[in-house]
Write a protein that holds these residues in place. Structure first.
Motif, PDB file in Angstrom:
ATOM      1  N   GLY A  37       0.602  -1.236  -0.039  1.00  0.00           N
ATOM      2  CA  GLY A  37      -0.096  -0.104  -0.082  1.00  0.00           C
ATOM      3  C   GLY A  37       0.900   1.332  -0.077  1.00  0.00           C
ATOM      4  N   GLY A  38       0.088   2.367  -0.002  1.00  0.00           N
ATOM      5  CA  GLY A  38       0.851   3.554  -0.276  1.00  0.00           C
ATOM      6  C   GLY A  38       1.490   3.900   1.332  1.00  0.00           C
ATOM      7  N   GLY A  39       1.019   3.650   2.354  1.00  0.00           N
ATOM      8  CA  GLY A  39       1.606   3.820   3.580  1.00  0.00           C
ATOM      9  C   GLY A  39       2.860   3.038   3.817  1.00  0.00           C
ATOM     10  N   GLY A  40       2.889   1.923   3.471  1.00  0.00           N
ATOM     11  CA  GLY A  40       4.455   1.118   3.446  1.00  0.00           C
ATOM     12  C   GLY A  40       5.339   1.796   2.526  1.00  0.00           C
ATOM     13  N   SER A  41       4.628   2.133   1.221  1.00  0.00           N
ATOM     14  CA  SER A  41       5.800   2.453   0.319  1.00  0.00           C
ATOM     15  C   SER A  41       6.384   3.774   1.258  1.00  0.00           C
ATOM     16  CB  SER A  41       5.202   2.799  -0.986  1.00  0.00           C
ATOM     17  OG  SER A  41       5.908   3.528  -2.007  1.00  0.00           O
ATOM     18  N   LEU A  42       5.364   4.765   1.528  1.00  0.00           N
ATOM     19  CA  LEU A  42       6.065   5.978   2.037  1.00  0.00           C
ATOM     20  C   LEU A  42       7.078   5.722   3.270  1.00  0.00           C
ATOM     21  CD1 LEU A  42       5.947   9.067   1.993  1.00  0.00           C
ATOM     22  CD2 LEU A  42       4.029   8.927   3.696  1.00  0.00           C
ATOM     23  N   SER A  43       6.922   4.660   3.901  1.00  0.00           N
ATOM     24  CA  SER A  43       7.583   4.460   5.217  1.00  0.00           C
ATOM     25  C   SER A  43       8.930   4.001   4.570  1.00  0.00           C
ATOM     26  CB  SER A  43       7.003   3.444   5.921  1.00  0.00           C
ATOM     27  OG  SER A  43       7.652   3.051   7.108  1.00  0.00           O
ATOM     28  N   ALA A  44       9.029   2.795   3.723  1.00  0.00           N
ATOM     29  CA  ALA A  44      10.071   2.715   3.376  1.00  0.00           C
ATOM     30  C   ALA A  44      10.845   3.581   2.747  1.00  0.00           C
ATOM     31  CB  ALA A  44       9.784   1.305   2.190  1.00  0.00           C
ATOM     32  N   SER A  45      10.279   4.461   1.791  1.00  0.00           N
ATOM     33  CA  SER A  45      11.153   5.490   1.125  1.00  0.00           C
ATOM     34  C   SER A  45      11.810   6.467   1.971  1.00  0.00           C
ATOM     35  CB  SER A  45      10.186   6.231   0.159  1.00  0.00           C
ATOM     36  OG  SER A  45       9.147   6.815   0.743  1.00  0.00           O
ATOM     37  N   SER A  46      10.891   6.664   3.255  1.00  0.00           N
ATOM     38  CA  SER A  46      11.526   7.751   4.149  1.00  0.00           C
ATOM     39  C   SER A  46      12.542   6.971   4.859  1.00  0.00           C
ATOM     40  CB  SER A  46      10.520   8.043   5.157  1.00  0.00           C
ATOM     41  OG  SER A  46       9.361   8.642   4.682  1.00  0.00           O
ATOM     42  N   ARG A  47      12.782   5.826   5.218  1.00  0.00           N
ATOM     43  CA  ARG A  47      13.783   5.107   5.693  1.00  0.00           C
ATOM     44  C   ARG A  47      14.968   5.080   4.912  1.00  0.00           C
ATOM     45  NH1 ARG A  47       9.869   1.524   7.593  1.00  0.00           N
ATOM     46  NH2 ARG A  47      10.448  -0.167   6.105  1.00  0.00           N
ATOM     47  N   ALA A  48      14.802   5.093   3.559  1.00  0.00           N
ATOM     48  CA  ALA A  48      15.679   4.785   2.656  1.00  0.00           C
ATOM     49  C   ALA A  48      16.528   6.252   2.432  1.00  0.00           C
ATOM     50  CB  ALA A  48      15.426   4.461   1.103  1.00  0.00           C
ATOM     51  N   GLY A  49      15.548   7.392   2.378  1.00  0.00           N
ATOM     52  CA  GLY A  49      16.172   8.521   2.451  1.00  0.00           C
ATOM     53  C   GLY A  49      16.662   8.917   3.719  1.00  0.00           C
ATOM     54  N   VAL A  50      16.565   8.628   4.676  1.00  0.00           N
ATOM     55  CA  VAL A  50      17.412   8.876   5.941  1.00  0.00           C
ATOM     56  C   VAL A  50      18.648   8.224   5.876  1.00  0.00           C
ATOM     57  CG1 VAL A  50      17.435   8.556   8.633  1.00  0.00           C
ATOM     58  CG2 VAL A  50      15.304   9.266   7.346  1.00  0.00           C
ATOM     59  N   ARG A  51      18.482   6.931   5.441  1.00  0.00           N
ATOM     60  CA  ARG A  51      19.912   6.210   5.479  1.00  0.00           C
ATOM     61  C   ARG A  51      20.892   6.742   4.397  1.00  0.00           C
ATOM     62  NH1 ARG A  51      16.547   1.543   5.756  1.00  0.00           N
ATOM     63  NH2 ARG A  51      16.619   1.330   3.743  1.00  0.00           N
ATOM     64  N   GLN A  52      20.090   7.357   3.089  1.00  0.00           N
ATOM     65  CA  GLN A  52      21.072   7.888   2.338  1.00  0.00           C
ATOM     66  C   GLN A  52      21.770   9.273   2.712  1.00  0.00           C
ATOM     67  OE1 GLN A  52      19.060   8.854  -1.438  1.00  0.00           O
ATOM     68  NE2 GLN A  52      21.097   9.487  -2.302  1.00  0.00           N
ATOM     69  N   ARG A  53      21.053   9.956   3.595  1.00  0.00           N
ATOM     70  CA  ARG A  53      21.489  11.046   4.114  1.00  0.00           C
ATOM     71  C   ARG A  53      22.458  11.034   5.000  1.00  0.00           C
ATOM     72  NH1 ARG A  53      19.080  15.753   2.538  1.00  0.00           N
ATOM     73  NH2 ARG A  53      16.870  15.894   1.471  1.00  0.00           N
ATOM     74  N   ILE A  54      22.282   9.967   6.058  1.00  0.00           N
ATOM     75  CA  ILE A  54      23.292   9.608   7.080  1.00  0.00           C
ATOM     76  C   ILE A  54      24.658   9.193   6.263  1.00  0.00           C
ATOM     77  CG2 ILE A  54      24.080   7.912   8.684  1.00  0.00           C
ATOM     78  CD1 ILE A  54      21.150   8.007   9.763  1.00  0.00           C
ATOM     79  N   ARG A  55      24.468   8.379   5.323  1.00  0.00           N
ATOM     80  CA  ARG A  55      25.765   7.773   4.703  1.00  0.00           C
ATOM     81  C   ARG A  55      26.350   9.369   3.800  1.00  0.00           C
ATOM     82  NH1 ARG A  55      22.539   3.444   2.925  1.00  0.00           N
ATOM     83  NH2 ARG A  55      22.270   4.378   0.967  1.00  0.00           N
ATOM     84  N   LYS A  56      25.621   9.976   3.304  1.00  0.00           N
ATOM     85  CA  LYS A  56      26.443  11.349   2.989  1.00  0.00           C
ATOM     86  C   LYS A  56      27.031  12.229   3.739  1.00  0.00           C
ATOM     87  CE  LYS A  56      25.387  14.936  -0.191  1.00  0.00           C
ATOM     88  NZ  LYS A  56      24.239  16.080  -0.743  1.00  0.00           N
ATOM     89  N   VAL A  57      26.404  12.132   4.969  1.00  0.00           N
ATOM     90  CA  VAL A  57      26.879  13.162   6.126  1.00  0.00           C
ATOM     91  C   VAL A  57      28.276  12.367   6.564  1.00  0.00           C
ATOM     92  CG1 VAL A  57      26.712  14.128   8.273  1.00  0.00           C
ATOM     93  CG2 VAL A  57      25.011  14.241   6.647  1.00  0.00           C
ATOM     94  N   LEU A  58      28.187  11.185   6.960  1.00  0.00           N
ATOM     95  CA  LEU A  58      29.146  10.352   7.410  1.00  0.00           C
ATOM     96  C   LEU A  58      30.124   9.466   6.545  1.00  0.00           C
ATOM     97  CD1 LEU A  58      27.320   8.931  10.667  1.00  0.00           C
ATOM     98  CD2 LEU A  58      28.855  10.835  10.515  1.00  0.00           C
TER      99      LEU A  58
END
Length: 410
Positions: A37-58
Motif C-alpha cells: 500500500g501507499g503507507g508502507g511505500s512511504l515509510s520504506a522510502s522515508s527510511r531509505a532517504g534517512v539512510r542515504q543522508r546519513i551515509r552522505k554526512v558520515l
C-alpha cells in the motif's frame, strides 16, 4: 428501396498528446518493491532517504578529518601531562625553555632542509624575499604559547578553559576577511554545539571541585589568556595561508629559525635563573624529551591537518584536548569523575561532525594571494583593464559526495 446511407461520422483530429511529465522521481520517492500500500511505500522510502543522508554526512573524508583533529588533541594532552609533572612534581617552571627545545628541533629538521635546497626554495632566497614576515610570525607564535602558560599563575583553570575558546571567533573573523572563507548555517550550528560541550566540561569541573588554581589576580590572568588566544588565532590563520600558497616545509623551517632565535633571547633574559634551579636527573630529562617529542609532532602534523580541513576546524577539534587530559588524570592524578565529562566529549564530537558535514566555500579573487606567492611557480598575469570577477570554489572540509537528486518541475 435502397435505404439511405447513414451519415458519415466526421473524423475528429486526434487529441494532442499530453504534455510530458517533467517531474523527475527521486530515489526516495520510488515505491518500495513488494509494498502492498501507499503507507508502507512511504515509510520504506522515508527510511531509505534517512539512510542515504546519513551515509552522505558520515562519509569517509569527514570521518578522516575528525580523526586527524583528535590526533592533534592527543598530542596536546601529552604536552599538558608532561608540563604538569614538570611543574608540580619537580618544580620546573620553564615554559620558555620548553618552547626553545621545540624550536631547536624544528630548526634542525626543517630549516636545514631549506638550507640544502636549490633555487628559489633555498633558505637564503626565502629570507631575501620575506624575512620580516616570518620574523613577525615567529614572535607571535612564541608569545602565544608564553601568555597562556603564564596565565596559570594568575587566574583559575575555569577562566582559562572558557576564555581560551576566544581563539575560535578570532580564527573565523580572520578567515572571513583575509582567506575569504564563507560559512553556511550548519557551520555556525556546529561551532555553537562545540562551545556548549566545552561549557559542559567547565561546569563538571566546578561540580566535582577540580583544582582551580590560586586565582590571585584574575584580571591579569584573564587578559593574558585573551591575548594568547588572539595571537594563536593570528598564527593559525597565517599558517593556513602559507601552507596553501607555499609549502609546509617552508613554514616550519622559518618558524624553527625565528622561534629559536627569539625564544633563546627570552630564555636568557627571563628564565635563566629558573633553569638553574631545576634538579636535573633522568626523570626530568625524560619528561623534557617527552614534551619536546609531543610538541614537535604537533607542529609537524598540524599543517597537514589544516591543509586538509581548515584552521577553524582544527581549533574546534582541539577542544577535546582538555577532556583527554582529564581522562588520563582519572588514573594518574585521581581526579573525580562526573558523567558530564562524557556528555561534554560527545557534544563536542557532534559539533565537529555537524561542522565537517558540509563544505565551506571561498569567494576567491585571483589577486588576493600575491604577498606569499612563490616566484618559482607559475604566475598568471591578470589584465589590468578588465574587471576581475571573484570566483567561487569549494574546500574539502567534508568533501561532498555526489549531489542529491533534485525534483525539477517544468
Amino acid at each position: 428501396m435502397i435505404p439511405p446511407e447513414p451519415p458519415q461520422q466526421q473524423l475528429q483530429p486526434p487529441p494532442p498528446p499530453a504534455p510530458p511529465n517533467h517531474v523527475v522521481t527521486t530515489i526516495e520517492n520510488l515505491p518500495a518493491e513488494g509494498s502492498g500500500g501507499g503507507g508502507g511505500s512511504l515509510s520504506a522510502s522515508s527510511r531509505a532517504g534517512v539512510r542515504q543522508r546519513i551515509r552522505k554526512v558520515l562519509n569517509r573524508e569527514m570521518l578522516i578529518s575528525v580523526a586527524l583533529g583528535q590526533v592533534l588533541s592527543l598530542l596536546i594532552c601529552g604536552i599538558g601531562l608532561t608540563s604538569k609533572y614538570l611543574a608540580e612534581d619537580f618544580h620546573a617552571n620553564t615554559p620558555v625553555f620548553q618552547s626553545f627545545l621545540n624550536y631547536i628541533l624544528l630548526f634542525l629538521v626543517y630549516t636545514t632542509t631549506l638550507a640544502v635546497r636549490q633555487g628559489e626554495e633555498n633558505l637564503l632566497a626565502i629570507l631575501r624575499r620575506r624575512w620580516w614576515k616570518y620574523m613577525i610570525l615567529g614572535l607571535i607564535d612564541l608569545e602565544a604559547n608564553y601568555l597562556v602558560v603564564k596565565a596559570y599563575q594568575y587566574t583559575t583553570l575555569t577562566s582559562i578553559q572558557l576564555l581560551d575558546c576566544f581563539v575560535i571567533p578570532v580564527v573565523i573573523l580572520l578567515s572571513w576577511f583575509f582567506l575569504l572563507i564563507r560559512y553556511k548555517a550548519v557551520h555556525f550550528i556546529g561551532i555553537v554545539v562545540c562551545i556548549l560541550g566545552m561549557g559542559c566540561m567547565v561546569g563538571a569541573d566546578v561540580l566535582v571541585g577540580r583544582h582551580q588554581g590560586a586565582g590571585e589576580n584574575k584580571l591579569v590572568g584573564d587578559l593574558l589568556v585573551l591575548g594568547g588566544a588572539t595571537l594563536y588565532g593570528i598564527s593559525n590563520v597565517w599558517e593556513e595561508y602559507i601552507i596553501r600558497t607555499l609549502s609546509r616545509v617552508e613554514f616550519l623551517g622559518m618558524i624553527g629559525l625565528f622561534g629559536a632565535f627569539f625564544s633563546g633571547i627570552q630564555l636568557a633574559i627571563m628564565e635563566h635563573k629558573e633553569l638553574l634551579k631545576v634538579p636535573w636527573d633522568w626523570q626530568i630529562g625524560l619528561l623534557y624529551v617527552g614534551f619536546s617529542a609531543c610538541m614537535f609532532g604537533l607542529y609537524s602534523f598540524m599543517p597537514v591537518v589544516i591543509k586538509k580541513t581548515s584552521a577553524t576546524s582544527v581549533n574546534l577539534s582541539l577542544l577535546t584536548a582538555d577532556l583527554y587530559s582529564l581522562f588520563c588524570g582519572l588514573f594518574l592524578f585521581h581526579y573525580k569523575f562526573s558523567g558530564l565529562y562524557l556528555l561534554s566529549f560527545f557534544t563536542i564530537l557532534i559539533g565537529l561532525v555537524l561542522y565537517s558535514s558540509t563544505s565551506t566555500y571561498i569567494a576567491q579573487d585571483p589577486r588576493v594571494y600575491k604577498q606569499f606567492r612563490n616566484p618559482s611557480g607559475p604566475v598568471v598575469d591578470l589584465p589590468t583593464t578588465a574587471q576581475v570577477e571573484p570566483s567561487v570554489t569549494y574546500t574539502s572540509l567534508g568533501q561532498e559526495t555526489e549531489e542529491e537528486p533534485h525534483v525539477r518541475v517544468a
